[in-house]
Motif scaffolding. Structure first.
Motif, PDB file in Angstrom:
ATOM      1  N   ARG B  51       0.814  -1.214   0.000  1.00 58.71           N
ATOM      2  CA  ARG B  51       0.000   0.000   0.000  1.00 58.71           C
ATOM      3  C   ARG B  51       0.847   1.264   0.000  1.00 58.71           C
ATOM      4  O   ARG B  51       0.322   2.375  -0.033  1.00 58.71           O
ATOM      5  CB  ARG B  51      -0.935   0.016   1.216  1.00 58.71           C
ATOM      6  N   LYS B  62       8.607 -11.808   5.335  1.00 60.10           N
ATOM      7  CA  LYS B  62       7.194 -11.554   5.021  1.00 60.10           C
ATOM      8  C   LYS B  62       6.724 -10.236   5.653  1.00 60.10           C
ATOM      9  O   LYS B  62       7.081  -9.918   6.775  1.00 60.10           O
ATOM     10  CB  LYS B  62       6.350 -12.725   5.518  1.00 60.10           C
ATOM     11  N   SER B  63       5.904  -9.505   4.885  1.00 58.37           N
ATOM     12  CA  SER B  63       5.447  -8.183   5.324  1.00 58.37           C
ATOM     13  C   SER B  63       4.114  -8.249   6.055  1.00 58.37           C
ATOM     14  O   SER B  63       3.197  -8.932   5.606  1.00 58.37           O
ATOM     15  CB  SER B  63       5.233  -7.265   4.113  1.00 58.37           C
ATOM     16  N   VAL B  64       4.038  -7.496   7.142  1.00 56.58           N
ATOM     17  CA  VAL B  64       2.769  -7.292   7.840  1.00 56.58           C
ATOM     18  C   VAL B  64       2.526  -5.791   7.867  1.00 56.58           C
ATOM     19  O   VAL B  64       3.429  -5.018   8.215  1.00 56.58           O
ATOM     20  CB  VAL B  64       2.799  -7.840   9.283  1.00 56.58           C
ATOM     21  N   TYR B  65       1.321  -5.350   7.479  1.00 57.43           N
ATOM     22  CA  TYR B  65       1.017  -3.920   7.508  1.00 57.43           C
ATOM     23  C   TYR B  65      -0.354  -3.700   8.121  1.00 57.43           C
ATOM     24  O   TYR B  65      -1.079  -4.647   8.379  1.00 57.43           O
ATOM     25  CB  TYR B  65       1.105  -3.312   6.105  1.00 57.43           C
ATOM     26  N   GLU B  66      -0.670  -2.409   8.380  1.00 52.14           N
ATOM     27  CA  GLU B  66      -1.853  -1.998   9.139  1.00 52.14           C
ATOM     28  C   GLU B  66      -1.484  -2.065  10.611  1.00 52.14           C
ATOM     29  O   GLU B  66      -1.168  -3.142  11.144  1.00 52.14           O
ATOM     30  CB  GLU B  66      -3.045  -2.930   8.920  1.00 52.14           C
ATOM     31  N   ILE B  69      -2.973  -4.693  12.927  1.00 48.23           N
ATOM     32  CA  ILE B  69      -2.602  -6.052  12.526  1.00 48.23           C
ATOM     33  C   ILE B  69      -1.150  -6.324  12.912  1.00 48.23           C
ATOM     34  O   ILE B  69      -0.808  -7.419  13.389  1.00 48.23           O
ATOM     35  CB  ILE B  69      -2.869  -6.266  11.028  1.00 48.23           C
ATOM     36  N   GLU B  72      -1.152  -7.048  16.673  1.00 48.21           N
ATOM     37  CA  GLU B  72      -1.643  -8.403  16.987  1.00 48.21           C
ATOM     38  C   GLU B  72      -0.621  -9.446  16.562  1.00 48.21           C
ATOM     39  O   GLU B  72      -0.424 -10.452  17.252  1.00 48.21           O
ATOM     40  CB  GLU B  72      -3.000  -8.673  16.335  1.00 48.21           C
ATOM     41  N   TYR B  73       0.067  -9.205  15.435  1.00 49.60           N
ATOM     42  CA  TYR B  73       1.102 -10.132  14.983  1.00 49.60           C
ATOM     43  C   TYR B  73       2.230 -10.205  16.015  1.00 49.60           C
ATOM     44  O   TYR B  73       2.650 -11.291  16.417  1.00 49.60           O
ATOM     45  CB  TYR B  73       1.656  -9.720  13.620  1.00 49.60           C
ATOM     46  N   ARG B  95     -10.653  -4.754  20.786  1.00 46.37           N
ATOM     47  CA  ARG B  95     -10.769  -4.522  19.332  1.00 46.37           C
ATOM     48  C   ARG B  95     -11.915  -3.555  19.026  1.00 46.37           C
ATOM     49  O   ARG B  95     -11.791  -2.709  18.144  1.00 46.37           O
ATOM     50  CB  ARG B  95     -10.993  -5.848  18.598  1.00 46.37           C
ATOM     51  N   ASP B  99     -11.374  -0.026  17.227  1.00 48.13           N
ATOM     52  CA  ASP B  99     -12.171   0.323  16.044  1.00 48.13           C
ATOM     53  C   ASP B  99     -12.856   1.680  16.240  1.00 48.13           C
ATOM     54  O   ASP B  99     -12.931   2.489  15.318  1.00 48.13           O
ATOM     55  CB  ASP B  99     -13.217  -0.785  15.790  1.00 48.13           C
ATOM     56  N   LYS B 103     -12.511   4.888  13.745  1.00 48.54           N
ATOM     57  CA  LYS B 103     -13.644   5.417  12.984  1.00 48.54           C
ATOM     58  C   LYS B 103     -14.202   6.725  13.533  1.00 48.54           C
ATOM     59  O   LYS B 103     -14.815   7.493  12.791  1.00 48.54           O
ATOM     60  CB  LYS B 103     -14.764   4.367  12.938  1.00 48.54           C
ATOM     61  N   ALA B 235     -13.240   7.717   3.204  1.00 44.09           N
ATOM     62  CA  ALA B 235     -12.687   6.958   4.326  1.00 44.09           C
ATOM     63  C   ALA B 235     -11.159   7.043   4.322  1.00 44.09           C
ATOM     64  O   ALA B 235     -10.524   7.148   3.280  1.00 44.09           O
ATOM     65  CB  ALA B 235     -13.126   5.499   4.222  1.00 44.09           C
ATOM     66  N   PRO B 237      -7.334   5.744   4.567  1.00 48.47           N
ATOM     67  CA  PRO B 237      -6.726   4.517   4.010  1.00 48.47           C
ATOM     68  C   PRO B 237      -6.425   3.480   5.085  1.00 48.47           C
ATOM     69  O   PRO B 237      -6.245   3.849   6.229  1.00 48.47           O
ATOM     70  CB  PRO B 237      -5.440   5.022   3.358  1.00 48.47           C
TER      71      PRO B 237
END
Lengths: 235, 237
Positions: B51, B62-66, B69, B72-73, B95, B99, B103, B235, B237
């Motif tokens: 992104r 390996k990539s983790v994004y957000e 996330i 939590e990883y 969670r 959230d 939002k 919204a 990204p």
């Protein structure tokens, strides 16, 4: 005494609601189904779902809401098979990233193509949706038929609920996932998904789905969903 | 047990990336810090971060994004010093409120800075306070952290934004009401506790640096995806 049997508060027509509903069915959990109109902002409803969102699960006196959070909760509260998330931390992150992708890069455009009233905006939404779907397919692991390959997961449920009513987007906007090369996998995948017993249980008759989406397609829906969708957001 | 060291791709000014940085420190994980300019969308960068955004964690190739996330990883890959509780409902509760932050609190944060019309800025200020109050009411009454005596997901998701509230005061006169009788007393107690943590101090830049970097939001030259989304009313990204 707070009950161990969960209650699902949801609307029959909501693909977000189907995510929680399907998850409970897949797990074989006994639950009470409560048909809900989340636009009826009654005080009773806010007692059940503090942000007024559906689906909402009431379990042991507590409320869980937001469809993706519901799916994770269901997997953790009832950790029997099928697991909705795999064991390995990276694989779990992978499922979460691609469920997030569905929520941010596909669903808003599915709504967008329906609620936008000009051809230009509709075409843009259709293209954006296809781009999002192409990326999801590209991320699918080999071995099929599910997103993770052999194993069914929350990533399948996230897109598969909306994917099962793409006939509605075709009906109103001529939206079709092409049959060519990079999209072929989508058709195999959605056919497998929709054939699952849980999908067959939740999917309303075709005519009812079309009728439910008509106000949005014709630009007369005044719901929060319609307003949010016009802005490219989903609540 | 896993090795080698994860690579943490970040930008010093980014509050979303700061969340992951805080989590790495709270967990005591050994990692490699890599500063990137996320505005330069080079092919190399996009292969690490599809992104093109920070934060990204790369572990074992390996990539983790957000940000949520990534957190939590991290929590699942390195189980010591847990960030999320064990019980399913407590996890869902964290969670749900994370959230809510995403939002309901983040959008007015940016709208306050980016909108040019005073009325829209005032609306954002009002919205921010309303949603902060909702969050405050969901806090464990004793605290000081959101869920009680231990730092958790919600604390980490909110902290980088809370420590930037002084920027909102500087440019927009936004302030969370103070005083023991204020409905925000519990929030202020949370804020003091969070500000004092090592992980907050170590991941924050100076006040002057923050004031400087946020100027481009207020004079409408901000080019980030967040800025564009706020301007377009879409919204984040």
């Amino acid at each position: 005494m707070a009950s161990d049997k969960p209650s699902l508060y949801t609307a029959w027509h909501s693909p977000f609601g189907w995510r929680a509903w399907i998850s409970l069915l897949e797990k074989g959990v006994e639950f009470d189904y409560h048909e809900t109109d989340p636009y009826e902002k009654s005080p009773e409803w806010f007692k059940i779902s503090p942000r007024g969102l559906a689906p909402c699960i009431r379990h042991k006196g507590k409320s869980v809401y937001e469809s993706t959070i519901c799916m994770e909760y269901i997997d953790e509260a009832w950790p029997c098979t099928p697991r909705l998330l795999p064991e390995d931390p990276y694989d779990r992150a992978y499922v979460r990233m691609w469920a997030d992708h569905v929520n941010k890069k596909i669903i808003p455009h599915i709504f967008g193509m329906i609620v936008h009233q000009t051809a230009t905006e509709q075409e843009k939404s259709k293209q954006d949706a296809l781009d999002g779907i192409a990326a999801y397919i590209e991320a699918m692991r080999d071995g099929g038929p599910y997103f993770l390959g052999q194993n069914f997961s929350m990533a399948d449920i996230a897109l598969g609920t909306f994917g099962s009513i793409f006939f509605c987007m075709e009906h109103y906007r001529g939206f079709k996932v092409p049959n060519e090369a990079k999209f072929v996998k989508f058709h195999d995948w959605i056919q497998t998904i929709v054939a699952r017993k849980s999908w067959q249980t939740v999917l309303p008759p075709r005519e009812q789905v079309l009728e439910d989406w008509r106000p949005y397609a014709e630009g007369v829906a005044q719901t929060e969903l319609a307003k949010a969708a016009k802005q490219g957001k989903t609540p | 047990m896993s090795d080698p060291k994860p690579k943490f791709y970040t930008s010093w000014f980014c509050p979303f990336a700061q969340r992951v940085w805080i989590a790495l420190l709270e967990k005591g994980i050994d990692f490699e810090y890599i500063e990137v300019d996320p505005y330069k969308k080079t092919p190399e960068w996009l292969s690490v971060s599809p992104r093109g955004l920070v934060p990204v964690l790369v572990h074992q190739g390996k990539s983790v994004y957000e940000s949520s996330i990534c957190i939590e990883y991290i929590d699942e890959e390195w189980p010591e010093n847990p960030i999320l509780p064990k019980a399913p409902y407590q996890r869902a509760y964290e969670r749900i409120w994370a959230d809510h932050i995403a939002k309901k609190i983040i959008p007015p944060f940016y709208a306050m800075l980016l909108k040019k019309e005073t009325e829209l800025q005032e609306n954002a200020k009002k919205e921010m306070l309303e949603q902060l109050l909702v969050l405050t009411k969901a806090m464990d009454p004793t605290g000081p952290y959101f869920a009680g005596s231990q730092v958790g997901l919600v604390d980490i998701m909110l902290a980088p934004f809370a420590i930037r509230f002084f920027i909102l005061k500087h440019y927009r006169g936004f302030q969370v009401p103070s005083g023991d009788e204020s409905p925000f007393a519990r929030f202020n107690k949370w804020y003091i506790a969070i500000k004092e943590r090592d992980s907050t101090g170590k991941t924050s830049a100076s006040d002057e640096e923050y004031i400087g970097i946020y100027k481009r939001y207020t004079d409408d030259t901000g080019q980030s995806l967040v800025a564009t989304a706020i301007r377009q009313g879409t919204a984040l990204p």
